[in-house]
Design an enzyme around this catalytic site. Structure first.
Site, PDB file in Angstrom:
ATOM      1  N   THR A  37     -61.678  74.541  -7.109  1.00 31.87           N
ATOM      2  CA  THR A  37     -60.763  75.894  -6.651  1.00 31.87           C
ATOM      3  C   THR A  37     -61.984  76.607  -7.264  1.00 31.87           C
ATOM      4  O   THR A  37     -62.471  77.434  -6.462  1.00 31.87           O
ATOM      5  CB  THR A  37     -59.648  76.849  -7.081  1.00 31.87           C
ATOM      6  OG1 THR A  37     -59.092  75.307  -6.622  1.00 31.87           O
ATOM      7  CG2 THR A  37     -59.518  77.566  -7.510  1.00 31.87           C
ATOM      8  N   CYS A  38     -62.926  76.520  -8.878  1.00 35.71           N
ATOM      9  CA  CYS A  38     -63.260  77.988  -9.467  1.00 35.71           C
ATOM     10  C   CYS A  38     -64.832  77.746  -8.333  1.00 35.71           C
ATOM     11  O   CYS A  38     -64.991  78.576  -7.422  1.00 35.71           O
ATOM     12  CB  CYS A  38     -63.489  76.999 -10.241  1.00 35.71           C
ATOM     13  SG  CYS A  38     -65.136  78.155 -11.593  1.00 35.71           S
ATOM     14  N   CYS A  82     -63.312  81.385  -8.501  1.00 37.45           N
ATOM     15  CA  CYS A  82     -64.077  82.724  -9.200  1.00 37.45           C
ATOM     16  C   CYS A  82     -65.693  82.454  -8.588  1.00 37.45           C
ATOM     17  O   CYS A  82     -66.054  83.685  -8.456  1.00 37.45           O
ATOM     18  CB  CYS A  82     -64.374  81.931 -10.921  1.00 37.45           C
ATOM     19  SG  CYS A  82     -63.101  81.101 -11.137  1.00 37.45           S
ATOM     20  N   LYS A 115     -65.749  84.441  -5.023  1.00 37.32           N
ATOM     21  CA  LYS A 115     -64.765  85.537  -5.119  1.00 37.32           C
ATOM     22  C   LYS A 115     -65.956  86.918  -6.096  1.00 37.32           C
ATOM     23  O   LYS A 115     -65.623  87.592  -5.851  1.00 37.32           O
ATOM     24  CB  LYS A 115     -63.559  85.258  -6.296  1.00 37.32           C
ATOM     25  CG  LYS A 115     -62.530  86.663  -6.614  1.00 37.32           C
ATOM     26  CD  LYS A 115     -63.319  87.474  -7.968  1.00 37.32           C
ATOM     27  CE  LYS A 115     -63.465  86.278  -9.106  1.00 37.32           C
ATOM     28  NZ  LYS A 115     -62.309  86.069  -9.382  1.00 37.32           N
ATOM     29  N   ALA A 146     -56.592  61.038  -3.774  1.00 31.01           N
ATOM     30  CA  ALA A 146     -55.810  59.745  -4.712  1.00 31.01           C
ATOM     31  C   ALA A 146     -54.945  59.691  -5.506  1.00 31.01           C
ATOM     32  O   ALA A 146     -54.735  61.009  -5.324  1.00 31.01           O
ATOM     33  CB  ALA A 146     -57.064  59.234  -5.393  1.00 31.01           C
ATOM     34  N   TYR A 149     -53.507  88.917 -10.882  1.00 29.42           N
ATOM     35  CA  TYR A 149     -54.810  88.896 -10.486  1.00 29.42           C
ATOM     36  C   TYR A 149     -55.563  88.964  -9.570  1.00 29.42           C
ATOM     37  O   TYR A 149     -56.580  89.209  -9.165  1.00 29.42           O
ATOM     38  CB  TYR A 149     -55.268  87.291 -11.738  1.00 29.42           C
ATOM     39  CG  TYR A 149     -55.445  87.506 -12.754  1.00 29.42           C
ATOM     40  CD1 TYR A 149     -56.724  87.004 -13.515  1.00 29.42           C
ATOM     41  CD2 TYR A 149     -54.192  86.528 -13.733  1.00 29.42           C
ATOM     42  CE1 TYR A 149     -57.378  87.098 -14.690  1.00 29.42           C
ATOM     43  CE2 TYR A 149     -54.291  86.848 -14.520  1.00 29.42           C
ATOM     44  CZ  TYR A 149     -56.223  86.636 -15.530  1.00 29.42           C
ATOM     45  OH  TYR A 149     -55.793  86.575 -16.798  1.00 29.42           O
ATOM     46  N   ILE A 150     -55.049  87.366  -8.474  1.00 27.62           N
ATOM     47  CA  ILE A 150     -55.718  87.521  -7.299  1.00 27.62           C
ATOM     48  C   ILE A 150     -54.979  89.220  -6.047  1.00 27.62           C
ATOM     49  O   ILE A 150     -56.231  89.033  -5.399  1.00 27.62           O
ATOM     50  CB  ILE A 150     -55.190  86.230  -6.599  1.00 27.62           C
ATOM     51  CG1 ILE A 150     -55.472  84.943  -7.644  1.00 27.62           C
ATOM     52  CG2 ILE A 150     -55.736  86.134  -5.097  1.00 27.62           C
ATOM     53  CD1 ILE A 150     -55.231  83.568  -6.899  1.00 27.62           C
ATOM     54  N   GLU A 204     -57.363  91.793  -7.640  1.00 28.42           N
ATOM     55  CA  GLU A 204     -59.018  91.096  -7.431  1.00 28.42           C
ATOM     56  C   GLU A 204     -59.467  92.107  -5.981  1.00 28.42           C
ATOM     57  O   GLU A 204     -60.537  92.557  -5.063  1.00 28.42           O
ATOM     58  CB  GLU A 204     -59.313  89.992  -7.554  1.00 28.42           C
ATOM     59  CG  GLU A 204     -59.085  89.853  -9.405  1.00 28.42           C
ATOM     60  CD  GLU A 204     -59.862  88.916  -9.750  1.00 28.42           C
ATOM     61  OE1 GLU A 204     -60.301  88.861 -11.083  1.00 28.42           O
ATOM     62  OE2 GLU A 204     -60.531  87.987  -9.414  1.00 28.42           O
ATOM     63  N   HIS A 243     -76.566 102.680 -28.798  1.00 22.25           N
ATOM     64  CA  HIS A 243     -76.498 104.350 -28.388  1.00 22.25           C
ATOM     65  C   HIS A 243     -77.098 103.840 -27.727  1.00 22.25           C
ATOM     66  O   HIS A 243     -78.093 103.810 -27.523  1.00 22.25           O
ATOM     67  CB  HIS A 243     -75.951 104.743 -29.321  1.00 22.25           C
ATOM     68  CG  HIS A 243     -75.819 106.765 -29.002  1.00 22.25           C
ATOM     69  ND1 HIS A 243     -74.983 106.403 -28.319  1.00 22.25           N
ATOM     70  CD2 HIS A 243     -77.215 108.204 -28.544  1.00 22.25           C
ATOM     71  CE1 HIS A 243     -74.799 108.303 -27.958  1.00 22.25           C
ATOM     72  NE2 HIS A 243     -75.878 108.617 -28.616  1.00 22.25           N
ATOM     73  N   GLU A 295     -70.306 101.197 -27.421  1.00 17.94           N
ATOM     74  CA  GLU A 295     -70.234 101.810 -28.989  1.00 17.94           C
ATOM     75  C   GLU A 295     -69.082 102.013 -29.358  1.00 17.94           C
ATOM     76  O   GLU A 295     -68.244 102.073 -30.787  1.00 17.94           O
ATOM     77  CB  GLU A 295     -70.912 102.575 -29.173  1.00 17.94           C
ATOM     78  CG  GLU A 295     -71.212 104.246 -28.146  1.00 17.94           C
ATOM     79  CD  GLU A 295     -71.886 104.704 -28.681  1.00 17.94           C
ATOM     80  OE1 GLU A 295     -72.747 104.831 -29.250  1.00 17.94           O
ATOM     81  OE2 GLU A 295     -72.798 105.491 -27.095  1.00 17.94           O
TER      82      GLU A 295
HETATM   83  P1  NDP Z   1     -50.273  85.448 -11.059  1.00 12.50           P
HETATM   84  O1  NDP Z   1     -49.313  85.037 -11.717  1.00 12.50           O
HETATM   85  O2  NDP Z   1     -51.001  86.521 -11.674  1.00 12.50           O
HETATM   86  O3  NDP Z   1     -49.680  86.540  -9.901  1.00 12.50           O
HETATM   87  C1  NDP Z   1     -48.731  86.340  -8.803  1.00 12.50           C
HETATM   88  C2  NDP Z   1     -47.596  88.033  -8.216  1.00 12.50           C
HETATM   89  O4  NDP Z   1     -47.045  87.517  -7.683  1.00 12.50           O
HETATM   90  C3  NDP Z   1     -47.391  88.390  -9.472  1.00 12.50           C
HETATM   91  O5  NDP Z   1     -47.754  89.423  -9.171  1.00 12.50           O
HETATM   92  C4  NDP Z   1     -46.162  88.046  -8.931  1.00 12.50           C
HETATM   93  O6  NDP Z   1     -45.319  89.448  -9.228  1.00 12.50           O
HETATM   94  C5  NDP Z   1     -45.751  88.243  -7.220  1.00 12.50           C
HETATM   95  N1  NDP Z   1     -45.013  87.061  -6.690  1.00 12.50           N
HETATM   96  C6  NDP Z   1     -44.626  86.349  -7.328  1.00 12.50           C
HETATM   97  N2  NDP Z   1     -43.820  85.437  -6.354  1.00 12.50           N
HETATM   98  C7  NDP Z   1     -43.852  86.780  -5.920  1.00 12.50           C
HETATM   99  C8  NDP Z   1     -42.669  86.974  -4.214  1.00 12.50           C
HETATM  100  N3  NDP Z   1     -41.633  85.773  -4.138  1.00 12.50           N
HETATM  101  N4  NDP Z   1     -42.755  87.504  -4.251  1.00 12.50           N
HETATM  102  C9  NDP Z   1     -43.401  88.180  -4.591  1.00 12.50           C
HETATM  103  N5  NDP Z   1     -44.151  88.591  -5.550  1.00 12.50           N
HETATM  104  C10 NDP Z   1     -44.272  87.439  -6.030  1.00 12.50           C
HETATM  105  O7  NDP Z   1     -50.834  84.804 -10.181  1.00 12.50           O
HETATM  106  P2  NDP Z   1     -52.206  85.371  -8.678  1.00 12.50           P
HETATM  107  O8  NDP Z   1     -52.019  84.484  -7.817  1.00 12.50           O
HETATM  108  O9  NDP Z   1     -52.724  86.514  -8.981  1.00 12.50           O
HETATM  109  O10 NDP Z   1     -52.803  83.970 -10.275  1.00 12.50           O
HETATM  110  C11 NDP Z   1     -53.414  82.736  -9.912  1.00 12.50           C
HETATM  111  C12 NDP Z   1     -53.693  82.455 -12.063  1.00 12.50           C
HETATM  112  O11 NDP Z   1     -55.007  81.950 -11.346  1.00 12.50           O
HETATM  113  C13 NDP Z   1     -53.818  83.643 -12.884  1.00 12.50           C
HETATM  114  O12 NDP Z   1     -52.528  83.275 -12.895  1.00 12.50           O
HETATM  115  C14 NDP Z   1     -54.587  83.440 -13.493  1.00 12.50           C
HETATM  116  O13 NDP Z   1     -54.277  82.256 -14.433  1.00 12.50           O
HETATM  117  C15 NDP Z   1     -55.751  82.696 -12.619  1.00 12.50           C
HETATM  118  N6  NDP Z   1     -56.729  83.498 -11.981  1.00 12.50           N
HETATM  119  C16 NDP Z   1     -57.498  83.794 -13.165  1.00 12.50           C
HETATM  120  C17 NDP Z   1     -59.105  84.792 -12.585  1.00 12.50           C
HETATM  121  C18 NDP Z   1     -59.648  85.844 -13.215  1.00 12.50           C
HETATM  122  O14 NDP Z   1     -59.805  84.878 -14.320  1.00 12.50           O
HETATM  123  N7  NDP Z   1     -60.463  86.656 -13.194  1.00 12.50           N
HETATM  124  C19 NDP Z   1     -59.190  85.181 -10.659  1.00 12.50           C
HETATM  125  C20 NDP Z   1     -58.383  84.879  -9.976  1.00 12.50           C
HETATM  126  C21 NDP Z   1     -56.733  83.698 -10.655  1.00 12.50           C
HETATM  127  P3  NDP Z   1     -43.860  89.360 -10.704  1.00 12.50           P
HETATM  128  O15 NDP Z   1     -45.219  89.765 -11.822  1.00 12.50           O
HETATM  129  O16 NDP Z   1     -42.772  89.982 -10.704  1.00 12.50           O
HETATM  130  O17 NDP Z   1     -43.310  87.925 -11.158  1.00 12.50           O
END
Ligand code: NDP
Length: 491
Positions: free
Chosen positions: A42-43, A48, A51, A115, A178-179, A182, A474, A479
């Site tokens: 994935t990364c 990552c 992205k 696998a 996050y996703i 972003e 500075h 800072e």
């Molecule tokens: P997240 O868990 O961060 O966010 C999922 C979002 O979807 C939340 O806002 C959640 O709402 C919402 N959601 C979940 N189910 C539903 C639904 N059925 N209907 C509507 N909204 C829903 O997941 P991401 O997919 O954004 O990312 C997955 C993981 O990947 C992250 O947790 C992170 O660890 C990693 N990641 C890290 C990055 C970085 O380091 N820059 C970049 C991208 C991913 P609610 O808040 O209400 O639960």
């Protein structure tokens, strides 16, 4: 002579699996690795790396106008997605080759195939070949989850974004994590009309409230149409929407289990892509609005890739969220089987998967039992503006103990000069009792770079006074981290 074909068989060629395979092989172990799709996981292939390159691409829009403010005689350019996308794909090809070369140079045998487990010491490849191993490491990662909604397969996920032939004119992003955030910023920067629906009261749940508030404000200011407390309730291909007398949402023809559910050995997991996305999508939301978008993107979390791997049959415990249950040493209930990375749903971050892989090798191949430290992990969200964070949010910290909050928000020199209203935020949460800095939250250009360094101090247990004893650099944004003299409040 070992009774097994290999000392270690790794399933999954992402960041964690590749690192574990290489480091284990360096101890003299005989190692094999199977990957069903592209090496890098994935990364590297659909997370990552591409992205971040898209983030860079999307930031140029503001750079042109800033440059004019700095005396450069430049015109706004047009963004050419196919041109960028070709370069992006070439770069991913290059990186994939780097991963393969690293594995080859480490004498790891590669199987470009799916696998699954046949038993505690046996892996079955897609063609039915069986390989035995003293230890098996499952590092299969995760995949984007779609909500349980009729026609959800019409929506795209982050997997599909990188493969788009052309940019949509409009997109609805569902989710506030996050996703979602972003990609809202990236696509907005590239000129796409972005709407975001988040079901909660504020995007980026779990992060410091002031920080997420500023990011939401800035995202809106930059043109993203964020609707909180809003979710999708129905969707259909625009031509099929109910009012038009088409099949409509929920029809048999349009419904179907997410592609993932149907996967068995030999089928490729990463084909979890949108079925349609061929035409505009009609969407009805909880606020009663019915709108049409070129694409709907689900950024609603990621699920562990455990389907069809023979895990439960082999005795491996699967948790409530579909994750492989492991102990502090990444060992499953079956002593010969370990799991690391997103498939264990501990902390879904690449550097964490890598550390889990390293700790696994320390434990199993170097006779040095090593737990992975999941405390105080710094991370960055590559929104615009970026956020860097480590430790406790103000809300979590004050639930734990009395704290002092140091916070400042201002217009940074570079963009203020260009006439932009962008603001940055620097925030430290300090224990009243021990003076230790419990949390640091930065919303700023390059916040990811800053938090890496602040993270070192915080991981070492630095106190506020030790931050203050450090001389400022500075003139910089960061800072402020060592010059905030008085708390804005105690809590
Ligand atoms: P997240 O868990 O961060 O966010 C999922 C979002 O979807 C939340 O806002 C959640 O709402 C919402 N959601 C979940 N189910 C539903 C639904 N059925 N209907 C509507 N909204 C829903 O997941 P991401 O997919 O954004 O990312 C997955 C993981 O990947 C992250 O947790 C992170 O660890 C990693 N990641 C890290 C990055 C970085 O380091 N820059 C970049 C991208 C991913 P609610 O808040 O209400 O639960």
């Amino acid at each position: 002579m070992s009774d097994f074909d290999y000392d270690l068989f790794v399933i999954g060629g992402g960041s964690g699996g590749v690192r574990a395979a290489r480091v284990a092989a360096a101890t003299g172990a005989k190692v094999a690795l199977a990957e069903e799709y592209r090496m890098g996981g994935t990364c590297v292939i659909r997370g990552c790396v591409p992205k971040k390159l898209m983030v860079f691409a999307s930031e140029y829009r503001e750079v042109f106008s800033d440059a004019r403010s700095y005396g450069w005689d430049v015109e706004d350019g047009d963004f050419n997605w196919p041109k960028f996308s070709d370069r992006l794909n070439s770069e991913l090809d290059r990186l994939e080759q780097v991963y393969r070369t690293l594995l080859g140079n480490s004498d790891v045998e590669i199987f470009d195939t799916r696998a699954k487990l046949a038993d505690a010491h046996t892996v079955e490849l897609a063609d039915g070949t069986k390989k035995t191993a003293k230890h098996i490491l499952v590092a299969t990662g995760g995949y984007p989850a779609r909500p349980n909604l009729p026609n959800a397969e019409l929506g795209i996920t982050s997997n599909d974004i990188f493969k788009m032939k052309q940019l949509p004119k409009s997109i609805l992003i569902i989710g506030g994590g996050y996703i979602a955030c972003e990609f809202a910023c990236i696509l907005n920067g590239l000129g796409v009309d972005v709407t975001l629906y988040y079901r909660g009261a504020q995007i980026l749940r779990g992060f410091d409230e002031e920080a997420r508030g500023l990011i939401a404000d800035m995202m809106r200011e930059k043109g993203i149409d964020i609707h909180v407390g809003t979710n999708i309730v129905e969707m259909a291909a625009a031509e099929d929407r109910p009012e038009h007398g088409g099949r409509g949402a929920g029809s048999d023809a349009a419904m179907g289990a997410p592609a993932e559910d149907a996967k068995g050995i030999g089928e490729t997991r990463v084909s979890d892509t949108a079925k349609a996305a061929k035409g505009p999508i009609w969407v009805k939301s909880t606020n009663g609005k019915e709108l049409v978008f070129d694409h709907v993107m689900f950024a609603t979390g990621r699920d562990p890739s455990t389907h069809g791997l023979g895990l439960e049959e082999a005795g491996v415990e699967i948790g409530r969220r579909g994750e492989i249950v492991v102990d502090d040493y990444s060992q499953t209930k079956v002593p010969s089987i370990y799991a690391i990375g997103d498939v264990t749903k501990r902390v879904e971050l690449t550097p964490v998967a890598i550390r889990e892989g390293m700790a696994f090798v320390e434990t199993v191949f170097k006779g040095n039992p090593t737990k992975v430290d999941h405390e105080l992990i710094p991370s960055a969200i590559f929104t615009q503006p970026e956020m860097g964070t480590v430790g406790l949010s103000e809300e979590d910290a004050r639930d734990q103990e009395p704290v002092e909050v140091y916070c400042t928000s201002f217009r940074p020199m570079q963009t203020a000069f260009a006439g932009r209203s962008d603001r940055v935020l620097m925030k430290l949460i300090v224990s009243q009792k021990t003076r230790v800095v419990l949390g640091c939250h930065i919303v700023s250009p390059h916040a990811g770079e800053m938090i890496q360094l602040a993270g070192v101090a915080i991981k070492m247990g630095a106190t506020k006074e030790q931050f203050d004893a450090t001389c400022a650099v500075h003139p910089t944004i960061s800072e402020e981290l060592v010059t905030m003299r008085d708390p804005v409040r105690t809590a």
